[in-house]
Design a protein around this motif. Sequence first.
Motif, PDB file in Angstrom:
ATOM      1  N   LEU A 225       4.961  -6.078   2.008  1.00 57.30           N
ATOM      2  CA  LEU A 225       5.138  -6.202   2.980  1.00 57.30           C
ATOM      3  C   LEU A 225       6.624  -4.857   3.967  1.00 57.30           C
ATOM      4  O   LEU A 225       7.461  -4.702   2.678  1.00 57.30           O
ATOM      5  N   SER A 226       6.279  -4.307   4.486  1.00 57.52           N
ATOM      6  CA  SER A 226       7.190  -3.258   5.189  1.00 57.52           C
ATOM      7  C   SER A 226       8.029  -3.793   6.196  1.00 57.52           C
ATOM      8  O   SER A 226       7.543  -4.881   6.871  1.00 57.52           O
ATOM      9  N   VAL A 227       9.190  -3.968   6.269  1.00 55.65           N
ATOM     10  CA  VAL A 227      10.217  -4.226   7.622  1.00 55.65           C
ATOM     11  C   VAL A 227       9.739  -3.066   8.854  1.00 55.65           C
ATOM     12  O   VAL A 227       9.861  -3.922   9.929  1.00 55.65           O
ATOM     13  N   TYR A 228       9.232  -2.305   9.294  1.00 56.25           N
ATOM     14  CA  TYR A 228       8.275  -1.996   9.804  1.00 56.25           C
ATOM     15  C   TYR A 228       7.243  -1.935  10.380  1.00 56.25           C
ATOM     16  O   TYR A 228       6.230  -1.645  11.098  1.00 56.25           O
ATOM     17  N   ASP A 229       6.327  -3.338   9.705  1.00 54.95           N
ATOM     18  CA  ASP A 229       4.629  -4.029   9.774  1.00 54.95           C
ATOM     19  C   ASP A 229       5.233  -3.849  11.409  1.00 54.95           C
ATOM     20  O   ASP A 229       6.352  -5.372  11.507  1.00 54.95           O
ATOM     21  N   ASN A 230       4.234  -4.404  12.370  1.00 52.49           N
ATOM     22  CA  ASN A 230       4.155  -5.040  13.297  1.00 52.49           C
ATOM     23  C   ASN A 230       3.662  -6.522  13.164  1.00 52.49           C
ATOM     24  O   ASN A 230       2.763  -6.711  12.013  1.00 52.49           O
ATOM     25  N   ASP A 231       3.324  -7.135  14.650  1.00 51.04           N
ATOM     26  CA  ASP A 231       3.417  -8.906  14.232  1.00 51.04           C
ATOM     27  C   ASP A 231       1.717  -8.728  14.049  1.00 51.04           C
ATOM     28  O   ASP A 231       1.389  -9.358  12.821  1.00 51.04           O
TER      29      ASP A 231
ATOM     30  N   LYS B  42      -9.246  -0.256  -5.348  1.00 50.22           N
ATOM     31  CA  LYS B  42      -8.602   0.768  -5.053  1.00 50.22           C
ATOM     32  C   LYS B  42      -8.484   1.293  -4.117  1.00 50.22           C
ATOM     33  O   LYS B  42      -7.006   1.866  -3.765  1.00 50.22           O
ATOM     34  N   ALA B  43      -8.526   0.964  -2.967  1.00 52.05           N
ATOM     35  CA  ALA B  43      -8.494   1.384  -1.541  1.00 52.05           C
ATOM     36  C   ALA B  43      -6.696   0.244  -1.409  1.00 52.05           C
ATOM     37  O   ALA B  43      -6.103   0.967  -0.854  1.00 52.05           O
ATOM     38  N   LEU B  44      -6.795  -0.656  -1.970  1.00 54.56           N
ATOM     39  CA  LEU B  44      -5.580  -1.598  -1.598  1.00 54.56           C
ATOM     40  C   LEU B  44      -4.194  -0.935  -2.493  1.00 54.56           C
ATOM     41  O   LEU B  44      -3.328  -0.695  -1.551  1.00 54.56           O
ATOM     42  N   GLU B  45      -4.600  -0.393  -3.323  1.00 54.73           N
ATOM     43  CA  GLU B  45      -3.236  -0.099  -4.816  1.00 54.73           C
ATOM     44  C   GLU B  45      -3.089   1.217  -3.495  1.00 54.73           C
ATOM     45  O   GLU B  45      -2.025   2.039  -3.567  1.00 54.73           O
ATOM     46  N   GLU B  46      -4.609   2.007  -4.005  1.00 54.76           N
ATOM     47  CA  GLU B  46      -3.620   3.339  -2.929  1.00 54.76           C
ATOM     48  C   GLU B  46      -2.780   2.545  -1.360  1.00 54.76           C
ATOM     49  O   GLU B  46      -1.725   3.948  -1.536  1.00 54.76           O
ATOM     50  N   ALA B  47      -3.424   2.235  -0.901  1.00 53.03           N
ATOM     51  CA  ALA B  47      -2.537   1.687   0.742  1.00 53.03           C
ATOM     52  C   ALA B  47      -0.463   1.360  -0.007  1.00 53.03           C
ATOM     53  O   ALA B  47      -0.037   1.777   0.638  1.00 53.03           O
ATOM     54  N   GLU B  48      -0.839   0.499  -1.108  1.00 52.48           N
ATOM     55  CA  GLU B  48       0.223   0.248  -2.008  1.00 52.48           C
ATOM     56  C   GLU B  48       0.917   1.463  -2.365  1.00 52.48           C
ATOM     57  O   GLU B  48       1.845   0.999  -1.584  1.00 52.48           O
ATOM     58  N   ALA B  49       0.547   2.275  -2.528  1.00 49.84           N
ATOM     59  CA  ALA B  49       1.098   3.247  -2.885  1.00 49.84           C
ATOM     60  C   ALA B  49       1.617   4.390  -1.796  1.00 49.84           C
ATOM     61  O   ALA B  49       2.877   4.892  -2.242  1.00 49.84           O
ATOM     62  N   LEU B  50       0.863   4.271  -0.824  1.00 51.51           N
ATOM     63  CA  LEU B  50       1.336   5.043  -0.152  1.00 51.51           C
ATOM     64  C   LEU B  50       2.822   3.721   0.568  1.00 51.51           C
ATOM     65  O   LEU B  50       3.647   5.005   1.328  1.00 51.51           O
ATOM     66  N   LYS B  51       2.746   2.776   0.926  1.00 47.17           N
ATOM     67  CA  LYS B  51       4.346   1.976   1.371  1.00 47.17           C
ATOM     68  C   LYS B  51       5.244   2.284   0.469  1.00 47.17           C
ATOM     69  O   LYS B  51       6.217   2.316   0.705  1.00 47.17           O
TER      70      LYS B  51
ATOM     71  N   PRO C 279      11.114   5.407  12.486  1.00 46.11           N
ATOM     72  CA  PRO C 279      10.064   4.237  11.548  1.00 46.11           C
ATOM     73  C   PRO C 279       9.164   5.464  10.005  1.00 46.11           C
ATOM     74  O   PRO C 279       9.717   6.467  10.651  1.00 46.11           O
ATOM     75  N   PRO C 280       8.220   4.965   9.471  1.00 51.26           N
ATOM     76  CA  PRO C 280       7.758   5.275   8.663  1.00 51.26           C
ATOM     77  C   PRO C 280       6.788   6.835   9.239  1.00 51.26           C
ATOM     78  O   PRO C 280       6.888   6.372  10.617  1.00 51.26           O
ATOM     79  N   ASN C 281       7.203   7.636   8.710  1.00 48.06           N
ATOM     80  CA  ASN C 281       6.527   8.932   8.897  1.00 48.06           C
ATOM     81  C   ASN C 281       5.435   8.565   9.568  1.00 48.06           C
ATOM     82  O   ASN C 281       3.965   7.505   9.452  1.00 48.06           O
ATOM     83  N   ALA C 282       4.380   8.770  10.268  1.00 44.94           N
ATOM     84  CA  ALA C 282       3.610   8.652  11.842  1.00 44.94           C
ATOM     85  C   ALA C 282       2.000   8.778  10.911  1.00 44.94           C
ATOM     86  O   ALA C 282       1.824   8.046  10.624  1.00 44.94           O
ATOM     87  N   ARG C 283       2.233  10.075  10.305  1.00 45.34           N
ATOM     88  CA  ARG C 283       0.323  10.135   9.045  1.00 45.34           C
ATOM     89  C   ARG C 283       0.185   9.247   8.216  1.00 45.34           C
ATOM     90  O   ARG C 283      -0.318   9.008   7.318  1.00 45.34           O
ATOM     91  N   THR C 284       1.487   8.891   7.044  1.00 47.80           N
ATOM     92  CA  THR C 284       1.778   7.940   6.092  1.00 47.80           C
ATOM     93  C   THR C 284       1.369   7.027   6.649  1.00 47.80           C
ATOM     94  O   THR C 284       0.918   6.371   6.164  1.00 47.80           O
ATOM     95  N   GLN C 285       1.654   6.444   7.567  1.00 45.59           N
ATOM     96  CA  GLN C 285       1.715   5.244   8.515  1.00 45.59           C
ATOM     97  C   GLN C 285       0.336   5.022   8.800  1.00 45.59           C
ATOM     98  O   GLN C 285      -1.002   3.917   8.595  1.00 45.59           O
ATOM     99  N   GLU C 286      -0.445   5.895   9.296  1.00 43.60           N
ATOM    100  CA  GLU C 286      -1.820   6.033   9.083  1.00 43.60           C
ATOM    101  C   GLU C 286      -2.536   5.974   8.736  1.00 43.60           C
ATOM    102  O   GLU C 286      -3.809   5.689   8.119  1.00 43.60           O
ATOM    103  N   MET C 287      -2.272   6.707   7.587  1.00 43.12           N
ATOM    104  CA  MET C 287      -3.141   6.665   6.085  1.00 43.12           C
ATOM    105  C   MET C 287      -2.908   5.766   5.568  1.00 43.12           C
ATOM    106  O   MET C 287      -4.213   4.594   4.846  1.00 43.12           O
ATOM    107  N   ILE C 288      -2.484   4.612   5.796  1.00 42.29           N
ATOM    108  CA  ILE C 288      -1.520   3.531   5.027  1.00 42.29           C
ATOM    109  C   ILE C 288      -2.822   2.232   6.138  1.00 42.29           C
ATOM    110  O   ILE C 288      -3.219   1.609   5.201  1.00 42.29           O
ATOM    111  N   ASN C 289      -2.985   3.008   7.184  1.00 43.40           N
ATOM    112  CA  ASN C 289      -4.099   1.604   8.442  1.00 43.40           C
ATOM    113  C   ASN C 289      -5.412   2.089   7.963  1.00 43.40           C
ATOM    114  O   ASN C 289      -5.809   0.736   7.845  1.00 43.40           O
ATOM    115  N   GLU C 290      -5.412   3.112   7.417  1.00 43.75           N
ATOM    116  CA  GLU C 290      -7.096   3.895   7.374  1.00 43.75           C
ATOM    117  C   GLU C 290      -7.178   2.965   5.601  1.00 43.75           C
ATOM    118  O   GLU C 290      -9.036   2.502   5.836  1.00 43.75           O
TER     119      GLU C 290
END
Length: 301
Positions: A254-260, A229-238, A199-210
């Motif tokens: 969308l990421s193939v690792y996104d949950n339901d 701006k926050a959405l763009e930052e999340a997309e950049a992390l994705k 799966p993606p780096n745990a810290r990266t996923q946590e930052m995306i969720n934040e």
Amino acid sequence: MDAMRKQLDANRNADVEEVSRNYYDRDVCRLFLAGLCPHDLFQLTEMDLGPCSKFHSLQLRKDYEEAKSKGSESFDRELEDVIERLIVECDRKIQRALKRLADEDAKAAIAISVSQVTLTDEILQLSKEIKQKMKEADEFDFEGKSDDKIKTLEVVEELRSKRADMQATLLLDAFNKDRASLSLPASVPQIRPVPPPAPPNARTQEMINEKLKKAEELGGQGMVDEAQKALEEAEALKRTDQNLRLCDICGAFLSVYDNDRRLADHFGGKLHLEYMLIREKLKELQVNAYTLSASEVLGSE
């Protein structure tokens, strides 16, 4: 719902104050009369067009519908042109994103058609029920029955939530198959078992969720620019994870690792729902235009 009730009251007050106005006046919004003003769409999203400069009136829409039924007026073509421009812009965004992903990683350019994967008979039936309930809500609006409209819209939200959950499950199944195929090197036979991809780096996923949570909070407060701006930052992390897919309806990553839950949030999100709405409206307008044209040809024979 309290805010919705206040808006309905405001619309009716405007109708009372503007009794001398006609639906064909230049300062009346023809797109609203035809059923869909783009300024009412995408509110508090990156596509927010701001308030419409022209007058919106439920009573004038009713007057227009009566005139249209008699064949003396139609603003459908104007609405169709506006919707087509919005969709063309979205489709160009999708193609640019696919090309960018392809340049970075060929596997990332694989596009699962969200609309096809999630187009089952049960989903179509729910969409039909939602459309019918929206028509009922409009009828209650015309009649000034605020409470009935609000109750109907609550049912609409429940149906949309149910549909979003079902779509998320269908897409998650497709992503699971996608991940399995991506994990198999081309030189390895399909029957050979391989370990699941990391799966993606745990810290990266946590930052995306934040970032996504922050964007939702800012949007709820009406802080559109900050939310974007926050959405763009999340997309950049994705994009640090190459296993991305694009929604062919709204253009979101969308990421193939996104949950339901994350996928359900996407399907129930305002941007996705509004693009679904205008794509369905465009099909409806095109069918109506074709039917009218065919009937005119038959009538002239």
